[in-house]
Structures are given as C-alpha cells and as structure tokens.
Design an enzyme around this catalytic site. Structure first.
Site, PDB file in Angstrom:
ATOM      1  CG  HIS A 157      -7.944 -57.938  60.527  1.00 49.67           C
ATOM      2  ND1 HIS A 157      -9.146 -57.412  60.942  1.00 49.67           N
ATOM      3  CD2 HIS A 157      -8.202 -58.595  59.361  1.00 49.67           C
ATOM      4  CE1 HIS A 157     -10.099 -57.761  60.091  1.00 49.67           C
ATOM      5  NE2 HIS A 157      -9.548 -58.466  59.115  1.00 49.67           N
ATOM      6  CB  SER A 278      17.629 -43.652  74.301  1.00 48.14           C
ATOM      7  OG  SER A 278      17.623 -43.731  75.719  1.00 48.14           O
ATOM      8  CE  LYS A 284      14.682 -46.982  72.636  1.00 50.50           C
ATOM      9  NZ  LYS A 284      13.431 -47.721  72.476  1.00 50.50           N
ATOM     10  CD  GLU A 291       8.340 -42.337  68.241  1.00 44.28           C
ATOM     11  OE1 GLU A 291       9.569 -42.301  68.064  1.00 44.28           O
ATOM     12  OE2 GLU A 291       7.822 -42.445  69.360  1.00 44.28           O
TER      13      GLU A 291
END
Ligand code: ARG
Length: 459
Positions: A157, A278, A284, A291
């Site tokens: 979980h 970024s 970043k 992704e």
C-alpha cells in the site's frame, strides 16, 4: 490513369480522396526488406517447381536486389498511386527488368504477401524485444550484485511493511522481465509459420512448394489452412499483448524511480544523462525518462485494443480493414524498444543512497513483524496474540514518539510480562532481513542465490 496492377476492369482512375484513404505506402514502406525477401523466396520456388523459367527468375531475383539497394540508399521515390510497398516494389521491378517482372505475382496474392511480410517484421521485433529485455535484466542484475545486502523499506500500500534488501527488489524485476522474455519467445514460436502460397484465400492451382518458401524465409512450416493464413492477425495481437505486459512492468518500475528520486525519498539519484531540467526552477532535475516510460503503456496497450477492435467481427478471409494493423504495431514496437533502452540506461547509471535507504528501512515500525515472530518463537504465544501484543507496543512507541527499539524493557513488559532483553536482538533491520531465509526471501544469502541463478541463465 488506371492502376497498372488491377486497372483492367476500370474505366477511370480513383478519386484523390479514394487514393488518400486507400494508400498505405506512407507507413508500410517499412516492410520493404521483408517484401523483397518474400518475393525472392517465392521466385526461387517458382523456378524450382518449373512454374517459371530459370531465366525469368534469375532476372527477377537480380532485379529485386537492385530495387532493394535503391530503397536502402533512398533512391526510389515511392508513389501513392501505387498504394502500398508491394506494388511499389513490383512496379519498380518492371522498370528495371521489363516483362519478367509481370510473372512474379504468379500463384501469389497481396493477401498472402502482406501476411508474410508482416509476420517477418513482427518476428524481428519479438527478437528485438527479447534482446532489449535481456540487456535490461543484465543492468538490474549488476545493480543487485553491487548492493545485494543493502537494506531498504519494503512497502505494501506504499506504507512501510518490512525491511527488504536492494538486491531483492532489483531481482524481483529481473524475474518479471524474465517472464516477459518467455512470453515473446512463445509468441515468436507460434507466429513462425508461413502464410505464403495461401494466395488470395483458397490456395492456387499452380504446383507450388510451400514448404520450400517457408524454409527459405526461416519459418518452421507453412500455415496449414489458406483461409486462416490470409485472415488472422493474432500474431500481431499476441505481440501487442505481450508488449503491453512488458510495458506495464516497465511502468511500475518507472513509477518507483519517480518516487525514489524525489527530494522526500532520495533513495536514488538518476544520472544527468537520464534527467532533464526545468526552464524556470533552477534546482530541478526531473526524471522525465522514467515518466515517459511510465506513460508508454498507454499507447502500447492502446494499440492492442485498437487492433483487437479492427479485427473483431471481420468475416473470413481478407478485408481491407486489416491494413490498419501496421501503424499500431509499428508505433507500439518503436516505443517499446525505446522504453526498454531508456530503462536500461537509467538503471545502469543510477546510484543508490545507502544511508537514506537504511534510515527509511528502520522507520515506520518496520520490524514489528519480527517482534511478533519473536513472541511466538521465544514465548510460545499464538501468532494472533503476538500480533495483538506487538500492536499495543507500536501504539505505545507512537505515543512516546520513538521507534520500537527505543522502548524500555519495562515498557515492553507492560504489554507482556514474559518479554526479555533478547527481544532487542530482533528489532534491527539487518537482523530482520537476515532472518528471512525462506526460499525466495529477502535474506542476502537467498538474494545472492537468485543472482547466481540468473547470472548463469543470462551468460
Ligand atoms: N496494403 C494491403 C494491406 O496492408 C495489402 C493487401 C491488399 N490486398 C488486397 N486484396 N487489396 O493489407
């Protein structure tokens, strides 16, 4: 301007819109090598069976090599009016060798031709997928071997469950990708039958040798039923289904890498080579490759669904609907190979943060199960009672704002009078993982045994 291949019964050429919806050359040009290999095998068979003269077939096979090199070097301009790769190749062959080119299509149809070409192409992709998966497995194996006994939290979980080892987690994916390899192998074995010689649908009245063409193209045997041979695209669907399962596995691992590389986890650092920045936030370093890999399942599974929808309800034998098979499979295969390569690169490059992994492994009362097991072993409690006693100690630790090993012996005894000092020996994460000696468990010994088995298998 009638079509030279089938225009005999037509008085007018097709409308521009008809041509636009009908033509597949824009994408099926990718089948050129398979198409020419299939034609060369077919021609050789036509000579061997005496259906065509040796002289004609020699001209055809030579001419096909010329066309092949013209396509490979980008010298042949494809024509939409010629619809697809099959007719573009044949039309060019006619220009190169003249009259014998018109004999190549004896005892053949574009229906068995395209089914053969596409099987050859998908077969290559199954091989490429197996290669990509194997390379990824090796990268995971290297990660597992280098840090087999590093501890980290195991989750259920996504909540802390029990400590596991880094090697164990890496090897879990080696197992999954290993099953994917066997699925591609199975699919490849089933698809490796040759449709060529099924002709349009019914077979042919010419005395062809389908066993000869099948063998020449590396198939195990000719397909047994000509209607089936030109009708089904289950081989492409099986490839897509298998690719979807692989993409699903990739997506889960990609998701973990996204989480693990976040500032809140810092389990791993991805390399600069597999991260992006970024344009506004200077700090970043984004896990874009992970992704995108996570997302690829969308289009790959989408292709599987799309082709299934195209095929459902089609009466036997060939229908033009089936021309819609290629773009789905091309796109899915391209993206699968890219995702496999990107994942392999990311895994090879990534570094794990031992201190953060270990700190996280020890948090969240991760050794509560070890405490319960000790109560069973040392005090003879039924597991359900041990579970309850341990639960009350977790609640106590939570109240005191400490971890289980920080509770005093007096606190421990308040939950069960039989508890002794010995209990503290089972509350550490290293003891915890070392005790999971059951076959396939997370103990470093067990993990090293898994690694050894896979090293041999992948050698
Ligand atoms: N381009 C077609 C396809 O991909 C080739 C087969 C055409 N056959 C036919 N009978 N029109 O399906």
């Amino acid at each position: 301007n009638q079509n030279a291949m089938w225009g005999g019964r037509f008085a007018a050429g097709p409308d521009a819109i008809m041509e636009a919806i009908n033509a597949s050359i824009g994408f099926d040009k990718r089948l050129f090598a398979q198409d020419i290999a299939g034609s060369r095998a077919h021609a050789a068979m036509l000579a061997a069976t005496g259906i065509l003269s040796d002289k004609d077939v020699e001209a055809i096979r030579e001419g096909l090599l010329t066309v092949l090199s013209e396509i490979e070097t980008g010298k042949l301009a494809f024509s939409t009016a010629l619809e697809d790769i099959h007719m573009n190749v044949e039309a060019r062959l006619k220009e190169v060798i003249g009259e014998p080119a018109g004999r190549l299509h004896t005892a053949r149809s574009r229906n068995d031709q395209v089914a053969t070409d596409f099987r050859l192409w998908v077969r290559d992709q199954a091989d490429a997928a197996i290669e990509g998966l194997t390379a990824l497995q090796k990268a995971l194996l290297a990660q597992a071997e280098a840090r087999a006994d590093w501890v980290m939290p195991g989750f259920t979980h996504l909540q802390t469950a029990q400590p596991v080892t880094w090697g164990h987690h890496m090897m879990a994916y080696v197992e999954m990708f290993g099953r994917d390899v066997t699925r591609f192998r199975d699919a490849r074995a089933r698809m490796n039958e040759c449709p060529l010689g099924a002709a349009a649908l019914a077979g042919t009245s010419f005395p062809i040798d389908r066993h000869m063409t099948a063998a020449a193209l590396g198939f195990d045997r000719p397909m047994a039923n000509s209607l089936d041979a030109v009708s089904d695209r289950d081989f492409a669907l099986e490839f897509l289904a298998t690719a979807s399962i692989t993409a699903m596995h990739l997506s889960r691992f990609a998701e973990e890498l996204v989480i693990w590389s976040s500032a809140q986890f810092r389990f791993v650092a991805l390399s600069d080579r597999f991260s992006t920045g970024s344009s506004i936030m200077p700090q970043k370093k984004n896990p874009d490759a992970a992704e995108l890999i996570r997302a690829k399942i969308g289009r790959i599974m989408g292709a599987n669904v799309a082709l299934m929808m195209v095929m459902k309800g089609l009466p036997l034998a060939y229908s033009k609907d089936m021309q819609e098979d290629k773009e789905q499979v091309f796109d899915a295969a391209d993206n699968l190979m890219l995702a496999l390569a990107a994942m392999e690169g990311m895994v090879r490059d990534m570094t794990a943060n031992r201190a953060n992994l270990e700190r996280a492994a020890a948090s969240g009362f991760s050794t509560a199960t070890d405490l319960a097991d000790w109560l069973v072993r040392a005090l003879g409690l039924p597991f359900r009672d041990a579970h309850h006693v341990t639960g009350s100690l977790v609640a106590l630790a939570e109240k005191q704002g400490c971890d289980l090993p920080d509770l005093s012996l007096a606190d421990m005894r308040s939950a069960h009078a039989g508890i002794t000092e010995e209990v503290y020996t089972v509350l550490g994460v290293h003891n915890s993982v070392a005790s999971r000696q059951s076959y396939g468990g997370t103990a470093p010994d067990q993990v090293r045994a898994q690694i050894a088995r896979w090293k041999e298998a992948l050698a």
